[in-house]
Design an enzyme around this catalytic site. Structure first.
Site, PDB file in Angstrom:
ATOM      1  N   GLU A  35      44.222  49.746  34.433  1.00 35.81           N
ATOM      2  CA  GLU A  35      43.627  49.969  35.759  1.00 35.81           C
ATOM      3  C   GLU A  35      42.738  51.214  35.743  1.00 35.81           C
ATOM      4  OE1 GLU A  35      43.747  47.685  37.925  1.00 35.81           O
ATOM      5  OE2 GLU A  35      45.262  46.549  36.838  1.00 35.81           O
TER       6      GLU A  35
ATOM      7  N   TRP B   3      39.573  50.103  34.282  1.00 35.04           N
ATOM      8  CA  TRP B   3      38.736  49.405  35.280  1.00 35.04           C
ATOM      9  C   TRP B   3      37.929  50.426  36.081  1.00 35.04           C
ATOM     10  CZ3 TRP B   3      36.904  44.754  36.094  1.00 35.04           C
ATOM     11  CH2 TRP B   3      37.601  43.626  35.700  1.00 35.04           C
TER      12      TRP B   3
ATOM     13  N   TRP C 221      24.530  33.596  53.703  1.00 33.11           N
ATOM     14  CA  TRP C 221      25.812  33.779  54.401  1.00 33.11           C
ATOM     15  C   TRP C 221      25.666  33.437  55.882  1.00 33.11           C
ATOM     16  CZ3 TRP C 221      29.685  34.765  51.142  1.00 33.11           C
ATOM     17  CH2 TRP C 221      29.404  35.383  49.917  1.00 33.11           C
TER      18      TRP C 221
ATOM     19  N   ASN D 153      46.458  46.626  46.382  1.00 33.44           N
ATOM     20  CA  ASN D 153      45.375  45.954  45.658  1.00 33.44           C
ATOM     21  C   ASN D 153      45.403  44.443  45.840  1.00 33.44           C
ATOM     22  OD1 ASN D 153      43.181  45.868  43.627  1.00 33.44           O
ATOM     23  ND2 ASN D 153      44.723  44.772  42.442  1.00 33.44           N
TER      24      ASN D 153
ATOM     25  N   TRP E  19      29.741  39.791  51.615  1.00 32.15           N
ATOM     26  CA  TRP E  19      30.676  40.776  51.068  1.00 32.15           C
ATOM     27  C   TRP E  19      30.296  42.207  51.453  1.00 32.15           C
ATOM     28  CZ3 TRP E  19      28.400  44.267  47.702  1.00 32.15           C
ATOM     29  CH2 TRP E  19      27.176  43.893  47.137  1.00 32.15           C
TER      30      TRP E  19
ATOM     31  N   TRP F 115      34.578  44.511  45.414  1.00 33.25           N
ATOM     32  CA  TRP F 115      34.070  43.532  46.396  1.00 33.25           C
ATOM     33  C   TRP F 115      33.202  42.503  45.682  1.00 33.25           C
ATOM     34  CZ3 TRP F 115      35.039  41.742  51.097  1.00 33.25           C
ATOM     35  CH2 TRP F 115      35.886  42.491  51.911  1.00 33.25           C
TER      36      TRP F 115
HETATM   37  C1  LIG Z   1      38.021  44.594  47.627  1.00 34.69           C
HETATM   38  C2  LIG Z   1      38.590  45.797  46.916  1.00 34.69           C
HETATM   39  C3  LIG Z   1      38.145  47.064  47.245  1.00 34.69           C
HETATM   40  C4  LIG Z   1      38.639  48.190  46.566  1.00 34.69           C
HETATM   41  N1  LIG Z   1      38.186  49.436  46.930  1.00 34.69           N
HETATM   42  C5  LIG Z   1      38.631  50.524  46.246  1.00 34.69           C
HETATM   43  C6  LIG Z   1      38.169  51.824  46.580  1.00 34.69           C
HETATM   44  O1  LIG Z   1      37.345  52.013  47.481  1.00 34.69           O
HETATM   45  N2  LIG Z   1      38.672  52.880  45.884  1.00 34.69           N
HETATM   46  C7  LIG Z   1      39.567  52.711  44.863  1.00 34.69           C
HETATM   47  O2  LIG Z   1      39.980  53.700  44.254  1.00 34.69           O
HETATM   48  N3  LIG Z   1      39.996  51.493  44.522  1.00 34.69           N
HETATM   49  C8  LIG Z   1      39.576  50.397  45.174  1.00 34.69           C
HETATM   50  N4  LIG Z   1      40.052  49.161  44.833  1.00 34.69           N
HETATM   51  C9  LIG Z   1      40.916  49.025  43.637  1.00 34.69           C
HETATM   52  C10 LIG Z   1      42.427  49.091  43.889  1.00 34.69           C
HETATM   53  O3  LIG Z   1      42.786  48.227  44.917  1.00 34.69           O
HETATM   54  C11 LIG Z   1      42.904  50.507  44.226  1.00 34.69           C
HETATM   55  O4  LIG Z   1      42.433  51.424  43.275  1.00 34.69           O
HETATM   56  C12 LIG Z   1      44.434  50.562  44.239  1.00 34.69           C
HETATM   57  O5  LIG Z   1      44.959  49.655  45.176  1.00 34.69           O
HETATM   58  C13 LIG Z   1      44.890  51.977  44.561  1.00 34.69           C
HETATM   59  O6  LIG Z   1      46.291  52.042  44.586  1.00 34.69           O
HETATM   60  P1  LIG Z   1      47.069  52.918  43.532  1.00 34.69           P
HETATM   61  O7  LIG Z   1      46.479  54.277  43.478  1.00 34.69           O
HETATM   62  O8  LIG Z   1      48.509  52.797  43.841  1.00 34.69           O
HETATM   63  O9  LIG Z   1      46.679  52.167  42.185  1.00 34.69           O
HETATM   64  P2  LIG Z   1      47.449  51.953  40.803  1.00 34.69           P
HETATM   65  O10 LIG Z   1      47.787  50.517  40.718  1.00 34.69           O
HETATM   66  O11 LIG Z   1      48.520  52.925  40.585  1.00 34.69           O
HETATM   67  O12 LIG Z   1      46.272  52.194  39.735  1.00 34.69           O
HETATM   68  C14 LIG Z   1      46.021  53.480  39.159  1.00 34.69           C
HETATM   69  C15 LIG Z   1      44.622  53.936  39.454  1.00 34.69           C
HETATM   70  O13 LIG Z   1      43.681  53.113  38.792  1.00 34.69           O
HETATM   71  C16 LIG Z   1      42.514  52.971  39.595  1.00 34.69           C
HETATM   72  N5  LIG Z   1      42.374  51.542  39.889  1.00 34.69           N
HETATM   73  C17 LIG Z   1      43.374  50.645  40.062  1.00 34.69           C
HETATM   74  N6  LIG Z   1      42.871  49.420  40.250  1.00 34.69           N
HETATM   75  C18 LIG Z   1      41.537  49.538  40.176  1.00 34.69           C
HETATM   76  C19 LIG Z   1      40.460  48.610  40.292  1.00 34.69           C
HETATM   77  N7  LIG Z   1      40.656  47.300  40.490  1.00 34.69           N
HETATM   78  N8  LIG Z   1      39.196  49.081  40.219  1.00 34.69           N
HETATM   79  C20 LIG Z   1      38.953  50.393  40.001  1.00 34.69           C
HETATM   80  N9  LIG Z   1      39.929  51.310  39.883  1.00 34.69           N
HETATM   81  C21 LIG Z   1      41.203  50.888  39.969  1.00 34.69           C
HETATM   82  C22 LIG Z   1      42.736  53.792  40.861  1.00 34.69           C
HETATM   83  O14 LIG Z   1      42.139  55.055  40.668  1.00 34.69           O
HETATM   84  C23 LIG Z   1      44.255  53.889  40.920  1.00 34.69           C
HETATM   85  O15 LIG Z   1      44.720  55.037  41.579  1.00 34.69           O
HETATM   86  C24 LIG Z   1      39.588  48.020  45.528  1.00 34.69           C
HETATM   87  C25 LIG Z   1      40.048  46.741  45.221  1.00 34.69           C
HETATM   88  C26 LIG Z   1      39.553  45.640  45.910  1.00 34.69           C
HETATM   89  C27 LIG Z   1      40.053  44.272  45.528  1.00 34.69           C
END
Ligand SMILES: Cc1cc2nc3c(=O)[nH]c(=O)nc-3n(C[C@H](O)[C@H](O)[C@H](O)COP(=O)(O)OP(=O)(O)OC[C@H]3O[C@@H](n4cnc5c(N)ncnc54)[C@H](O)[C@@H]3O)c2cc1C
Length: 472
Positions: free
Chosen positions: A272, A275, A303, A338, A356, A379
């Site tokens: 993650e 990513w 759209w 997420n 979107w 997105w």
């Molecule tokens: C439509 C959509 C919009 C999102 N918008 C954002 C946003 O604005 N900011 C954001 O930080 N994340 C975003 N995410 C990714 C992800 O949902 C969040 O990072 C995550 O839910 C944060 O929770 P956590 O810190 O407990 O993550 P954990 O699951 O603990 O992951 C660890 C870290 O990895 C990074 N991370 C995790 N998943 C992703 C991912 N898919 N893409 C990029 N980085 C990731 C984050 O920094 C996160 O803190 C989005 C996902 C979706 C599907």
């Protein structure tokens, strides 16, 4: 050197701070500053914005830590593009150092600041801090930017080593911190035009200390991350995204932590973090994604953009429980799991047929952890318009997602009190209850809880037609 100014932005910590480390390594007199940028703050919609509250509290803690270490944090409120050149000239430094940013608006601001500094004979250095690999540090064998995640991840894992993850700040250098000739105070939140928020009630602990505590808590459950991370009713993820956004934790520290354990849980979690790097490099190489679809063919999607459906989505009254519960949680707390972000993004684009970018903007205004690169990248992933996105014909079924990821309806009942007494077999699709069943459980559809605003099966076909029509 006459001195340097470390300009803090999205790196609100002392630990492993690359910009501060660089300034301290090169200069014997280092001042520190943070600017509450009126251009950024002025664009925010709400006066009770948890992100501003988070920054304000984190800046307060950073200031105390710098004072304890013998320095100070000069805190200003104004246009950063004016304040920083003025301050640097007034302090007589010959260099301003800051953490490199990758967002188009920040880059434009930095270019202007650099130009104005240059006119006064002061240098501007932006150093990598926010990501592990930036810009073109990781390219395909053909020398092109990656657009597919798995090969990017493999290359990332192959290249990452001690050099990338080394501490960027030597604690012993902190003795070079200088106190400014004139002390500044930390303005009250209200003086900045904002109100205190329910940050603590949202489970968010600000500052470097908050990040450390959040990480420590997560380490107690990280080994189960791979198995539990998809279930919104569980507290299985780290909650560190807001800390990654504002740099109250070092990304290198997180990666070092994950690599030091090597369990399935930590491997999934590390993916993650990769990513995150991936989307930063997408934004760097393709800044046009902030405006348009990464995949040109899907820029042509027409759209329908029904305003009423968009309002139903925003307000959590689509009649699909998982979607509604998610939007209600987002609206109440600014947090969203997420899995739910994926479900509601898919629902907005492929069930409600709304662009979107409308959802992206809504998330940008409401998510506590909003980050341009991650938000845009995800997105576009959900809408199938991005690089390495979900194929357009894979459309989440909101009922099946609910059954799979909240089987006991625990999350649904938490956010939708109207469903409190709905029997388990009907909770994921309550409109399927007979009128007698609805009356018996006190949830009359259309009265206590909305009827579905669209029919998923019908909308699925419409979405497929929309995407197919856009393709050459
Ligand atoms: C439509 C959509 C919009 C999102 N918008 C954002 C946003 O604005 N900011 C954001 O930080 N994340 C975003 N995410 C990714 C992800 O949902 C969040 O990072 C995550 O839910 C944060 O929770 P956590 O810190 O407990 O993550 P954990 O699951 O603990 O992951 C660890 C870290 O990895 C990074 N991370 C995790 N998943 C992703 C991912 N898919 N893409 C990029 N980085 C990731 C984050 O920094 C996160 O803190 C989005 C996902 C979706 C599907």
């Amino acid at each position: 050197m006459a001195g340097a100014l470390a300009w803090f932005r999205r790196d609100l910590r002392l630990d492993d701070n690359a910009a501060l480390g660089r300034a301290l390594a090169r200069s014997t007199r280092v001042f520190c500053a943070f600017v509450f940028d009126s251009e950024i703050l002025g664009a925010l919609e709400s006066r009770a914005d948890r992100r501003v509250d988070f920054i304000w509290r984190s800046v307060g803690e950073l200031r105390e830590r710098l004072q304890e270490a013998g320095g100070d944090l000069i805190v200003l409120h104004g246009r950063a593009r004016d304040e920083v050149p003025h301050l640097a000239a007034a302090l007589g430094v010959d260099e301003v150092v800051a953490a490199e940013d990758y967002e188009p608006a920040a880059l434009a601001r930095d270019a202007e600041v650099a130009e104005r500094l240059r006119a006064s004979g002061i240098g501007f250095t932006a150093v990598k801090d926010t990501v592990v690999f930036a810009k073109s540090e990781l390219l395909t064998q053909g020398g092109r930017p990656f657009t597919v995640f798995t090969p990017y991840k493999n290359a990332w894992l192959k290249l990452v080593g001690e050099a990338e993850l080394a501490q960027r700040l030597a604690e012993s250098d902190l003795k070079r911190l200088a106190r400014p000739p004139v002390a500044t105070r930390l303005p009250e939140l209200r003086e900045l035009g904002f109100e205190p928020t329910d940050l603590a009630a949202s489970g968010i602990r600000p500052g470097e200390r908050g990040a450390r505590e959040t990480l420590d808590d997560f380490l107690g459950r990280i080994d189960g991350y791979h198995a539990q991370r998809d279930f919104p009713a569980l507290d299985a993820t780290s909650g560190l995204a807001i800390h990654n956004r504002f740099g109250t934790v070092s990304i290198r520290r997180l990666v070092r932590t994950a690599r030091s354990r090597r369990t399935t849980g930590t491997d999934f979690w590390l993916a993650e973090l990769i990513w995150r790097d991936f989307f930063f490099q997408v934004l760097h190489h393709h800044p046009r994604v902030t405006q348009e679809a990464f995949r040109a063919e899907f820029a042509r999607i027409e759209w329908p953009n029904d305003e009423d459906l968009f309002a139903a989505w925003r307000e959590g009254r689509t009649g699909y429980p998982l979607v509604d519960a998610a939007l209600r949680q987002l609206n109440a707390t600014g947090n969203l799991h997420n899995r739910l972000r994926m479900v509601v993004a898919s629902f907005l684009t492929k069930d409600l047929l709304v662009d979107w970018r409308w959802g992206e903007r809504y998330f940008a205004a409401t998510l506590n952890d909003f980050d341009l690169a991650a938000n845009n990248g995800n997105w576009q992933w959900a809408a199938s318009t991005g690089c390495d996105a979900q194929p357009y014909f894979r459309i989440f079924n909101p009922v099946a997602q609910s059954q799979k990821f909240d089987a006991q309806g625990e999350y649904l009942r938490r956010w939708l009190p109207a469903l409190a007494n709905v029997p388990m077999k009907s909770i994921h699709a309550p409109w399927r209850m007979s009128p007698a069943e609805q009356a018996a459980c006190g949830c009359v559809i259309g009265h206590d809880y909305p009827a579905p605003v669209v029919d998923h099966a019908v909308q699925r076909e419409r979405a497929l037609a929309l995407y197919k029509r856009a393709r050459p």
